[in-house]
Design a protein around this motif. Structure first.
Motif, PDB file in Angstrom:
ATOM      1  N   LEU A  19      -1.990   9.551  -1.729  1.00  0.00           N
ATOM      2  CA  LEU A  19      -1.384   8.257  -2.055  1.00  0.00           C
ATOM      3  C   LEU A  19      -0.287   7.900  -1.053  1.00  0.00           C
ATOM      4  CD1 LEU A  19      -1.181   8.529  -5.956  1.00  0.00           C
ATOM      5  CD2 LEU A  19      -2.619   6.970  -4.630  1.00  0.00           C
ATOM      6  N   VAL A  20       0.483   8.909  -0.648  1.00  0.00           N
ATOM      7  CA  VAL A  20       1.529   8.669   0.341  1.00  0.00           C
ATOM      8  C   VAL A  20       0.923   8.242   1.676  1.00  0.00           C
ATOM      9  CG1 VAL A  20       3.343   9.767   1.722  1.00  0.00           C
ATOM     10  CG2 VAL A  20       3.202  10.214  -0.729  1.00  0.00           C
ATOM     11  N   LEU A  21      -0.119   8.956   2.115  1.00  0.00           N
ATOM     12  CA  LEU A  21      -0.774   8.617   3.381  1.00  0.00           C
ATOM     13  C   LEU A  21      -1.407   7.228   3.320  1.00  0.00           C
ATOM     14  CD1 LEU A  21      -2.523  12.027   4.217  1.00  0.00           C
ATOM     15  CD2 LEU A  21      -0.467  11.076   5.279  1.00  0.00           C
ATOM     16  N   THR A  22      -2.038   6.907   2.204  1.00  0.00           N
ATOM     17  CA  THR A  22      -2.679   5.598   2.054  1.00  0.00           C
ATOM     18  C   THR A  22      -1.637   4.482   2.043  1.00  0.00           C
ATOM     19  OG1 THR A  22      -4.394   6.675   0.707  1.00  0.00           O
ATOM     20  CG2 THR A  22      -4.345   4.277   0.704  1.00  0.00           C
ATOM     21  N   ALA A  23      -0.552   4.717   1.334  1.00  0.00           N
ATOM     22  CA  ALA A  23       0.523   3.716   1.303  1.00  0.00           C
ATOM     23  C   ALA A  23       1.118   3.524   2.688  1.00  0.00           C
ATOM     24  CB  ALA A  23       1.606   4.143   0.316  1.00  0.00           C
ATOM     25  N   MET A  24       1.251   4.609   3.436  1.00  0.00           N
ATOM     26  CA  MET A  24       1.803   4.525   4.793  1.00  0.00           C
ATOM     27  C   MET A  24       0.894   3.703   5.699  1.00  0.00           C
ATOM     28  SD  MET A  24       3.030   7.687   7.226  1.00  0.00           S
ATOM     29  CE  MET A  24       1.366   8.375   7.322  1.00  0.00           C
ATOM     30  N   CYS A  25      -0.420   3.819   5.494  1.00  0.00           N
ATOM     31  CA  CYS A  25      -1.385   3.100   6.341  1.00  0.00           C
ATOM     32  C   CYS A  25      -1.557   1.641   5.948  1.00  0.00           C
ATOM     33  CB  CYS A  25      -2.746   3.795   6.273  1.00  0.00           C
ATOM     34  SG  CYS A  25      -2.777   5.458   6.991  1.00  0.00           S
ATOM     35  N   PHE A  26      -1.400   1.315   4.655  1.00  0.00           N
ATOM     36  CA  PHE A  26      -1.764  -0.014   4.194  1.00  0.00           C
ATOM     37  C   PHE A  26      -0.640  -0.809   3.535  1.00  0.00           C
ATOM     38  CE2 PHE A  26      -5.749   2.276   4.470  1.00  0.00           C
ATOM     39  CZ  PHE A  26      -6.597   1.349   5.044  1.00  0.00           C
ATOM     40  N   SER A  27       0.565  -0.239   3.443  1.00  0.00           N
ATOM     41  CA  SER A  27       1.649  -0.955   2.763  1.00  0.00           C
ATOM     42  C   SER A  27       2.038  -2.232   3.488  1.00  0.00           C
ATOM     43  CB  SER A  27       2.882  -0.058   2.624  1.00  0.00           C
ATOM     44  OG  SER A  27       3.378   0.299   3.906  1.00  0.00           O
ATOM     45  N   GLY A  28       1.858  -2.284   4.812  1.00  0.00           N
ATOM     46  CA  GLY A  28       2.244  -3.476   5.571  1.00  0.00           C
ATOM     47  C   GLY A  28       1.135  -4.486   5.715  1.00  0.00           C
ATOM     48  N   ALA A  29      -0.024  -4.192   5.128  1.00  0.00           N
ATOM     49  CA  ALA A  29      -1.171  -5.096   5.278  1.00  0.00           C
ATOM     50  C   ALA A  29      -1.116  -6.187   4.223  1.00  0.00           C
ATOM     51  CB  ALA A  29      -2.471  -4.308   5.166  1.00  0.00           C
ATOM     52  N   LYS A  30      -0.250  -7.168   4.437  1.00  0.00           N
ATOM     53  CA  LYS A  30      -0.026  -8.208   3.433  1.00  0.00           C
ATOM     54  C   LYS A  30      -1.212  -9.158   3.298  1.00  0.00           C
ATOM     55  CE  LYS A  30       4.172  -6.748   2.705  1.00  0.00           C
ATOM     56  NZ  LYS A  30       4.489  -6.047   1.452  1.00  0.00           N
ATOM     57  N   ARG A  31      -2.035  -9.276   4.358  1.00  0.00           N
ATOM     58  CA  ARG A  31      -3.098 -10.274   4.337  1.00  0.00           C
ATOM     59  C   ARG A  31      -4.393  -9.743   3.741  1.00  0.00           C
ATOM     60  NH1 ARG A  31      -3.897 -12.551  10.120  1.00  0.00           N
ATOM     61  NH2 ARG A  31      -5.317 -13.917   8.960  1.00  0.00           N
ATOM     62  N   GLN A  32      -4.424  -8.473   3.416  1.00  0.00           N
ATOM     63  CA  GLN A  32      -5.635  -7.925   2.827  1.00  0.00           C
ATOM     64  C   GLN A  32      -5.726  -8.312   1.352  1.00  0.00           C
ATOM     65  OE1 GLN A  32      -5.162  -3.790   3.527  1.00  0.00           O
ATOM     66  NE2 GLN A  32      -5.730  -3.880   5.689  1.00  0.00           N
ATOM     67  N   SER A  33      -6.955  -8.537   0.883  1.00  0.00           N
ATOM     68  CA  SER A  33      -7.135  -8.875  -0.521  1.00  0.00           C
ATOM     69  C   SER A  33      -6.778  -7.680  -1.392  1.00  0.00           C
ATOM     70  CB  SER A  33      -8.585  -9.287  -0.773  1.00  0.00           C
ATOM     71  OG  SER A  33      -9.444  -8.175  -0.638  1.00  0.00           O
ATOM     72  N   SER A  34      -6.313  -7.966  -2.591  1.00  0.00           N
ATOM     73  CA  SER A  34      -5.965  -6.892  -3.528  1.00  0.00           C
ATOM     74  C   SER A  34      -7.198  -6.067  -3.880  1.00  0.00           C
ATOM     75  CB  SER A  34      -5.340  -7.480  -4.796  1.00  0.00           C
ATOM     76  OG  SER A  34      -6.233  -8.391  -5.415  1.00  0.00           O
TER      77      SER A  34
END
Length: 439
Positions: free
Chosen positions: A347-362
């Motif tokens: 979860l930490v690794l995934t959050a690190m990779c995708f936390s800044g991806a604001k334009r991706q769909s939920s």
């Protein structure tokens, strides 16, 4: 934030992580590593300190611990947090701290079995300190931690100034691959899962001292993490060096607790046990107070449960479980922790990779999170069965041959990283437009 407050939160973070296991684990590594002390400790620090530090930094960037699971379906997210806080709290982590504090700190000094009386007093003191979460930084960061550091310094200084012995030939695998063995042992401390739980307390403490302002939370968290990492690394190195230079008195020891007991008896004589008792009890107390606050903070924010009620339930259950003995609860708690640890790191690794991806769909983000967690559960389950000795011997050679890092109990990591890489590549062509997101 004032410099004194920053230092106090850093000291509090260090003290919460520094449980009895963190003190008694490195001496045994040092004894086995011997002449390979430095490369073994390099590997150990990468996973034992690096993983928790990375977790804290990511949580600070997210600004709240529950954002770690915000992309997961709510029932799954709640299940993860409840299992995590139950495992590191009253089911395993806290009772272990109470029991270790008694076994190493009190039992050698008394003749009768006083576990029940000790555990009652220990959890009562934990509750008193935990009842005022706003004062946690003052209690632990400004009072208890400096005292604990002084006690550890006395132990470490004796090993550096007047070592009992020279470094011996490495054994137990350290002679062939010291860095790899160190990496494995550091990973097995599972402090990464504790970091996920402690994140609730640390972020809350930073916000309280910063007037509730989250604007500089990420930067402050990095500074707090740096203080923790430096102190914890120094503690690990010192305790491991104690073990590495204790072969003359502890060559037959089977664990770090025995090494420390024999060492302090040799160096400090009759007062050695009192010094060791003070260190162990203080370390266990700071950990139980921190875990109580972490559990209570989660239930207060998620279920609106009164802080005092949750804290009371947690410490009462801790006292009860501690008196049943850890051997009985280990069979239930350890498998859960062994599975939760890689899931937490994922979860930490995934959050690190995708936390800044604001334009991706939920929906896309949720798919990536679910895929990475599911992959980790499958392969992490194999690692857990291997650690517990529940896999047939006939399949072991095949798994070691075809699963990278299986022998290091981390076969979940390569497939998890593969899922994340595929997800990141796919995200470049699956970016949601505003209209898609609002549909």
């Amino acid at each position: 934030m004032k410099r004194n407050d920053l230092l106090a939160i850093g000291l509090m973070t260090f003290a919460m992580f520094l449980g009895a296991g963190n003190i008694i684990f490195p001496p045994f590594l040092g004894l086995q590593a011997g002449e390979a002390f430095l490369p073994a400790m390099l590997g150990f620090l990468i996973t034992a300190v690096g993983l928790p530090a990375l977790t804290l930094i990511v949580l600070g960037h997210l600004s709240h611990s529950n954002q770690l699971t915000s992309a997961l379906p709510k029932p799954l997210a709640i299940t993860f947090w409840v299992l995590l806080f139950t495992a590191i709290g009253p089911a395993f982590g806290m009772p272990r701290a109470v029991t270790v504090a008694y076994e190493m700190g009190i039992k050698p000094l008394v003749e009768s079995d006083s576990l029940m009386v000790f555990s009652a007093g220990f959890v009562a003191l934990t509750l008193i300190l935990a009842f005022r979460p706003g004062k946690l930084v003052d209690y632990i960061g400004k009072v208890m931690t400096p005292l604990l550091v002084l006690l550890l310094l006395a132990l470490a200084a004796s090993a550096v100034i007047a070592p009992l012995d020279t470094l011996k030939v490495a054994s137990a695998g350290y002679e062939m691959r010291p860095v790899t063995e160190g990496l494995i042992q550091g990973y097995m401390t599972m402090d990464a899962i504790a970091a996920v739980g402690f994140g609730w307390v640390i972020i809350k403490a930073i916000l309280n001292k910063n007037g509730g302002n989250s604007r500089h939370l990420s930067g402050i968290t990095v500074k707090v993490t740096l203080i923790y990492a430096v102190l914890m690394s120094a503690c690990y190195l010192a305790m491991a060096y104690v073990g590495a230079t204790s072969a003359s008195v502890a060559s037959e020891a089977s664990n770090g607790g025995e090494i420390l007991t024999l060492y302090v008896a040799e160096v400090f004589g009759v007062y050695g046990q009192y010094l060791l008792a003070a260190i162990i009890i203080m370390a266990c107390l700071t950990t139980t107070v921190g875990l109580t606050n972490a559990c209570a903070e989660y239930y207060r924010e998620t279920f609106s449960t009164p802080f005092a009620l949750t804290a009371t339930i947690v410490v009462v259950l801790t006292g009860v479980v501690a008196n049943f003995g850890l051997n009985q609860i280990l069979a239930v708690s350890l498998p859960v922790i062994l599975v939760l640890c890689p899931v937490a790191i994922t979860l930490v690794l995934t959050a690190m990779c995708f936390s800044g991806a604001k334009r991706q769909s939920s929906h896309y983000r949720q798919s990536v999170y679910l895929a990475s967690v599911a992959t980790t559960l499958v392969f992490g389950g194999l690692d857990t069965l291997s650690i517990l000795g529940m896999l047939p011997e006939s399949v072991q050679p095949m798994l070691e041959r075809y699963l990278p890092l299986y022998s290091a109990h981390a076969s979940w990591l390569p497939p998890c990283l593969l899922v994340l890489v595929v997800g990141m590549v796919a995200s470049r062509t699956n970016t949601a437009s505003p209209s898609t997101e609002n549909a």
